[in-house]
Design a protein around this motif. Structure first.
Motif, PDB file in Angstrom:
ATOM      1  N   VAL A 172      -3.609   5.773   7.093  1.00  0.00           N
ATOM      2  CA  VAL A 172      -4.320   5.210   8.232  1.00  0.00           C
ATOM      3  C   VAL A 172      -3.471   5.462   9.475  1.00  0.00           C
ATOM      4  CG1 VAL A 172      -5.346   3.145   9.258  1.00  0.00           C
ATOM      5  CG2 VAL A 172      -5.392   3.461   6.763  1.00  0.00           C
ATOM      6  N   GLY A 173      -3.886   6.460  10.268  1.00  0.00           N
ATOM      7  CA  GLY A 173      -3.142   6.797  11.473  1.00  0.00           C
ATOM      8  C   GLY A 173      -3.447   5.875  12.625  1.00  0.00           C
ATOM      9  N   SER A 174      -4.663   5.319  12.624  1.00  0.00           N
ATOM     10  CA  SER A 174      -5.049   4.361  13.658  1.00  0.00           C
ATOM     11  C   SER A 174      -6.229   3.545  13.155  1.00  0.00           C
ATOM     12  CB  SER A 174      -5.424   5.081  14.964  1.00  0.00           C
ATOM     13  OG  SER A 174      -6.546   5.918  14.767  1.00  0.00           O
ATOM     14  N   GLY A 175      -6.474   2.428  13.809  1.00  0.00           N
ATOM     15  CA  GLY A 175      -7.577   1.564  13.412  1.00  0.00           C
ATOM     16  C   GLY A 175      -7.205   0.644  12.266  1.00  0.00           C
ATOM     17  N   GLY A 176      -8.221   0.100  11.639  1.00  0.00           N
ATOM     18  CA  GLY A 176      -7.978  -0.831  10.536  1.00  0.00           C
ATOM     19  C   GLY A 176      -9.252  -1.096   9.775  1.00  0.00           C
ATOM     20  N   GLY A 177      -9.135  -1.829   8.668  1.00  0.00           N
ATOM     21  CA  GLY A 177     -10.288  -2.139   7.845  1.00  0.00           C
ATOM     22  C   GLY A 177      -9.874  -2.779   6.544  1.00  0.00           C
ATOM     23  N   GLY A 178     -10.550  -2.436   5.459  1.00  0.00           N
ATOM     24  CA  GLY A 178     -10.262  -3.058   4.177  1.00  0.00           C
ATOM     25  C   GLY A 178     -10.534  -2.114   3.023  1.00  0.00           C
ATOM     26  N   HIS A 179      -9.843  -2.369   1.909  1.00  0.00           N
ATOM     27  CA  HIS A 179      -9.978  -1.573   0.696  1.00  0.00           C
ATOM     28  C   HIS A 179      -9.766  -2.497  -0.493  1.00  0.00           C
ATOM     29  CE1 HIS A 179      -8.235   1.161  -2.506  1.00  0.00           C
ATOM     30  NE2 HIS A 179      -9.375   1.763  -2.224  1.00  0.00           N
ATOM     31  N   GLU A 180     -10.476  -2.223  -1.579  1.00  0.00           N
ATOM     32  CA  GLU A 180     -10.337  -3.017  -2.800  1.00  0.00           C
ATOM     33  C   GLU A 180     -10.067  -2.083  -3.966  1.00  0.00           C
ATOM     34  OE1 GLU A 180     -13.297  -5.443  -5.730  1.00  0.00           O
ATOM     35  OE2 GLU A 180     -13.500  -5.887  -3.584  1.00  0.00           O
ATOM     36  N   ALA A 181      -9.065  -2.405  -4.775  1.00  0.00           N
ATOM     37  CA  ALA A 181      -8.735  -1.586  -5.936  1.00  0.00           C
ATOM     38  C   ALA A 181      -8.378  -2.492  -7.104  1.00  0.00           C
ATOM     39  CB  ALA A 181      -7.562  -0.655  -5.628  1.00  0.00           C
ATOM     40  N   ASP A 182      -9.148  -2.356  -8.192  1.00  0.00           N
ATOM     41  CA  ASP A 182      -8.880  -3.113  -9.414  1.00  0.00           C
ATOM     42  C   ASP A 182      -8.601  -4.590  -9.139  1.00  0.00           C
ATOM     43  OD1 ASP A 182      -9.369  -1.212 -11.385  1.00  0.00           O
ATOM     44  OD2 ASP A 182      -7.367  -0.354 -11.218  1.00  0.00           O
ATOM     45  N   PHE A 183      -9.562  -5.215  -8.438  1.00  0.00           N
ATOM     46  CA  PHE A 183      -9.588  -6.667  -8.236  1.00  0.00           C
ATOM     47  C   PHE A 183      -8.564  -7.170  -7.223  1.00  0.00           C
ATOM     48  CE2 PHE A 183     -10.511  -5.507 -12.686  1.00  0.00           C
ATOM     49  CZ  PHE A 183     -11.887  -5.665 -12.642  1.00  0.00           C
ATOM     50  N   HIS A 184      -7.961  -6.274  -6.445  1.00  0.00           N
ATOM     51  CA  HIS A 184      -7.057  -6.667  -5.372  1.00  0.00           C
ATOM     52  C   HIS A 184      -7.620  -6.184  -4.038  1.00  0.00           C
ATOM     53  CE1 HIS A 184      -3.781  -8.031  -7.995  1.00  0.00           C
ATOM     54  NE2 HIS A 184      -4.037  -6.975  -8.742  1.00  0.00           N
ATOM     55  N   ASP A 185      -7.622  -7.067  -3.051  1.00  0.00           N
ATOM     56  CA  ASP A 185      -8.078  -6.712  -1.708  1.00  0.00           C
ATOM     57  C   ASP A 185      -6.884  -6.360  -0.833  1.00  0.00           C
ATOM     58  OD1 ASP A 185     -10.963  -7.179  -1.881  1.00  0.00           O
ATOM     59  OD2 ASP A 185     -10.429  -9.291  -2.140  1.00  0.00           O
ATOM     60  N   TYR A 186      -7.020  -5.302  -0.038  1.00  0.00           N
ATOM     61  CA  TYR A 186      -5.946  -4.855   0.841  1.00  0.00           C
ATOM     62  C   TYR A 186      -6.486  -4.711   2.269  1.00  0.00           C
ATOM     63  CZ  TYR A 186      -3.811  -3.533  -3.629  1.00  0.00           C
ATOM     64  OH  TYR A 186      -3.311  -3.545  -4.908  1.00  0.00           O
ATOM     65  N   ARG A 187      -5.751  -5.277   3.228  1.00  0.00           N
ATOM     66  CA  ARG A 187      -6.082  -5.060   4.628  1.00  0.00           C
ATOM     67  C   ARG A 187      -5.435  -3.762   5.072  1.00  0.00           C
ATOM     68  NH1 ARG A 187     -10.295  -6.263   6.257  1.00  0.00           N
ATOM     69  NH2 ARG A 187      -9.563  -5.812   8.367  1.00  0.00           N
ATOM     70  N   LEU A 188      -6.192  -2.942   5.748  1.00  0.00           N
ATOM     71  CA  LEU A 188      -5.700  -1.665   6.237  1.00  0.00           C
ATOM     72  C   LEU A 188      -5.435  -1.745   7.731  1.00  0.00           C
ATOM     73  CD1 LEU A 188      -8.149   0.774   4.375  1.00  0.00           C
ATOM     74  CD2 LEU A 188      -5.917  -0.083   3.619  1.00  0.00           C
ATOM     75  N   THR A 189      -4.249  -1.340   8.143  1.00  0.00           N
ATOM     76  CA  THR A 189      -3.878  -1.299   9.555  1.00  0.00           C
ATOM     77  C   THR A 189      -3.164   0.033   9.804  1.00  0.00           C
ATOM     78  OG1 THR A 189      -1.736  -2.372   9.148  1.00  0.00           O
ATOM     79  CG2 THR A 189      -3.596  -3.814   9.663  1.00  0.00           C
ATOM     80  N   GLU A 190      -2.820   0.300  11.034  1.00  0.00           N
ATOM     81  CA  GLU A 190      -2.065   1.502  11.336  1.00  0.00           C
ATOM     82  C   GLU A 190      -0.788   1.528  10.501  1.00  0.00           C
ATOM     83  OE1 GLU A 190       0.640   2.731  15.038  1.00  0.00           O
ATOM     84  OE2 GLU A 190      -1.507   2.785  15.525  1.00  0.00           O
ATOM     85  N   GLY A 191      -0.574   2.630   9.795  1.00  0.00           N
ATOM     86  CA  GLY A 191       0.598   2.746   8.922  1.00  0.00           C
ATOM     87  C   GLY A 191       0.324   2.393   7.478  1.00  0.00           C
ATOM     88  N   SER A 192      -0.923   2.003   7.142  1.00  0.00           N
ATOM     89  CA  SER A 192      -1.250   1.743   5.733  1.00  0.00           C
ATOM     90  C   SER A 192      -1.350   3.050   4.970  1.00  0.00           C
ATOM     91  CB  SER A 192      -2.580   0.992   5.607  1.00  0.00           C
ATOM     92  OG  SER A 192      -2.492  -0.319   6.109  1.00  0.00           O
ATOM     93  N   VAL A 193      -0.824   3.047   3.747  1.00  0.00           N
ATOM     94  CA  VAL A 193      -0.955   4.176   2.835  1.00  0.00           C
ATOM     95  C   VAL A 193      -1.676   3.671   1.598  1.00  0.00           C
ATOM     96  CG1 VAL A 193       0.241   5.967   1.529  1.00  0.00           C
ATOM     97  CG2 VAL A 193       1.218   5.141   3.691  1.00  0.00           C
ATOM     98  N   VAL A 194      -2.715   4.381   1.170  1.00  0.00           N
ATOM     99  CA  VAL A 194      -3.494   4.012  -0.014  1.00  0.00           C
ATOM    100  C   VAL A 194      -3.378   5.142  -1.026  1.00  0.00           C
ATOM    101  CG1 VAL A 194      -5.784   3.467  -0.929  1.00  0.00           C
ATOM    102  CG2 VAL A 194      -5.130   2.675   1.361  1.00  0.00           C
ATOM    103  N   TRP A 195      -3.024   4.789  -2.259  1.00  0.00           N
ATOM    104  CA  TRP A 195      -2.967   5.799  -3.329  1.00  0.00           C
ATOM    105  C   TRP A 195      -3.896   5.350  -4.443  1.00  0.00           C
ATOM    106  CZ3 TRP A 195       2.167   8.340  -5.391  1.00  0.00           C
ATOM    107  CH2 TRP A 195       1.838   9.409  -6.219  1.00  0.00           C
ATOM    108  N   ILE A 196      -5.028   6.027  -4.574  1.00  0.00           N
ATOM    109  CA  ILE A 196      -6.006   5.740  -5.616  1.00  0.00           C
ATOM    110  C   ILE A 196      -5.749   6.700  -6.766  1.00  0.00           C
ATOM    111  CG2 ILE A 196      -8.460   5.598  -6.175  1.00  0.00           C
ATOM    112  CD1 ILE A 196      -8.859   5.467  -3.029  1.00  0.00           C
ATOM    113  N   ARG A 197      -5.325   6.160  -7.911  1.00  0.00           N
ATOM    114  CA  ARG A 197      -5.066   7.005  -9.068  1.00  0.00           C
ATOM    115  C   ARG A 197      -6.341   7.215  -9.878  1.00  0.00           C
ATOM    116  NH1 ARG A 197      -0.363   4.200  -6.980  1.00  0.00           N
ATOM    117  NH2 ARG A 197       1.515   5.249  -7.758  1.00  0.00           N
TER     118      ARG A 197
END
Length: 301
Positions: free
Chosen positions: A56-81
Motif C-alpha cells: 500500500v503506497g498510499s491510501g488505506g482500507g481493510g483486508h481479511e485473511a483466515d478470520f483476522h481483520d487487518y487495517r491497511l494504511t500507507e506502508g502496509s504489506v499484505v502477503w496472501i499465501r
C-alpha cells in the motif's frame, strides 16, 4: 489472470498468466484490480492457489485473511499465501502494486520468510525502496512480455526475491523462535511442505519424521527455530485452520469435515477442535459460517 471453480461459500482462484506473460509472475496494482472487478467480487471470500504480495503506497482500507481483520494504511504489506481464504474488504482508496506469483517461482523460502505474518507495516524509507523494487520487477516483466529475446525467468525470479527481502518486516522471527541454524532451514521447509500435502491423512509428527528421514526431535527443533512453536503444534494448527475454513465457508456437515480431515469419527474431531479452538465445531460454524456470514457485496484477488 484467474479462473474459478465451484465451491460453496468461497471463490476458488487459479493462476493463469496474462497474454504474453508465461513466467509465473505478474505485476498489477489496486487500480487495475478495481477496474477489472466492476461487480466488486473482491469483497467476497476467495481462495487463490498462488501468492499475492501487495504494497500500500498510499491510501488505506481493510483486508481479511483466515478470520483476522487487518487495517491497511500507507506502508502496509499484505502477503496472501496459496490456500488462504481472504477478501479485500475495502481497497477503494488503496494505491500500490500487487505481485502475483506461482508457488515455486520465488527461490527457496527461508525460515524468516515463512514466519512473516499475513499483514505488517514498513516505515516510509523501506516502503519507498520496496516500491522501487516492485517497479523494477514490473518493467522487466513488461519488457520480457513485449520483447521475448529479453525474457529471463531467472532474472524475474531474483527481482521478486529482492522485493520480498526488502518488504519483510523488521522482526520476522515470532515470539519463542530461536536463532536459525542453517541446518534447520531445509528441514523446516521440507516439513512445512509435507504438512501442507499430507495434513489430512497424517496427524502424527513421527509419520513425517520417518518420511523425511529424520527424528521427531529434529523436526521440533527446526520448527521451533522458524516459528516459535513445536512440530506437533505446527501440525495441529494447520489441521485446525482447515477445519475452521470448512466449517465457516462450506455447508459440509461436521461429520463430513471430520472425514475430509482424516479423523476416524466425528467424536475425535469434535474433541480435537474443542481442545484447539476452545469451542465445539457447531459453535464455530454458528459464529463464522456461511449462514451467518456478512451480507452485501463483499472479493478480485
Amino acid at each position: 489472470m484467474v479462473v474459478e471453480n465451484g465451491h460453496v461459500g468461497v471463490r476458488q482462484l487459479s493462476y493463469l498468466p496474462a497474454v504474453g506473460s508465461p513466467y509465473g509472475v505478474e505485476v498489477m496494482d489496486f487500480a487495475a484490480l478495481r477496474a477489472m472487478d466492476t461487480h466488486r467480487r473482491r469483497v467476497l471470500p476467495q481462495r487463490p492457489d498462488f501468492h499475492v504480495l501487495a504494497l500500500v503506497g498510499s491510501g488505506g482500507g481493510g483486508h481479511e485473511a483466515d478470520f483476522h481483520d487487518y487495517r491497511l494504511t500507507e506502508g502496509s504489506v499484505v502477503w496472501i499465501r496459496p490456500g488462504t481464504v481472504h477478501r479485500w474488504s475495502d481497497v477503494d482508496a488503496c494505491d500500490g502494486p500487487l505481485v502475483l506469483f506461482r508457488t515455486g517461482f520465488l527461490p527457496g523460502f527461508t525460515a524468516a520468510e515463512a514466519a512473516a505474518p499475513a499483514c505488517w507495516q514498513v516505515d516510509r524509507q523501506r516502503l519507498e525502496l520496496a516500491l522501487l523494487a516492485a517497479e523494477h520487477l514490473r518493467r522487466e516483466h513488461a519488457a520480457a512480455a513485449s520483447t521475448p529475446r529479453l525474457a529471463s525467468p531467472e532474472l524475474l525470479s531474483h527481482l521478486l526475491a529482492a522485493l520480498v527481502l526488502r518488504a519483510l518486516p523488521d522482526a520476522t522471527a515470532p515470539a519463542g523462535a530461536t536463532p536459525v541454524d542453517s541446518r534447520y532451514t531445509d528441514v523446516f521447509r521440507a516439513y512445512r511442505a509435507a504438512v501442507e500435502e499430507h495434513f489430512t491423512d497424517r496427524h502424527h509428527v513421527a509419520d513425517y519424521a520417518r518420511a523425511l528421514g529424520c527424528d521427531a526431535r529434529t523436526l521440533t527443533r527446526a520448527t521451533r527455530a522458524a516459528t516459535g512453536t513445536g512440530a506437533k503444534t505446527f501440525l495441529d494448527q494447520r489441521i485446525l485452520l482447515e477445519a475452521k475454513r470448512l466449517l465457516a465457508h462450506t455447508d459440509v456437515p461436521v461429520a463430513g469435515c471430520a472425514r475430509r480431515l482424516g479423523f476416524r469419527d466425528v467424536g475425535n474431531f469434535t474433541t480435537f477442535f474443542r481442545r484447539q479452538a476452545a469451542v465445539p465445531p457447531a459453535a464455530w460454524r454458528a459464529a463464522y459460517g456461511v449462514a451467518g456470514a456478512r451480507s452485501g457485496p463483499a472479493s478480485g484477488l
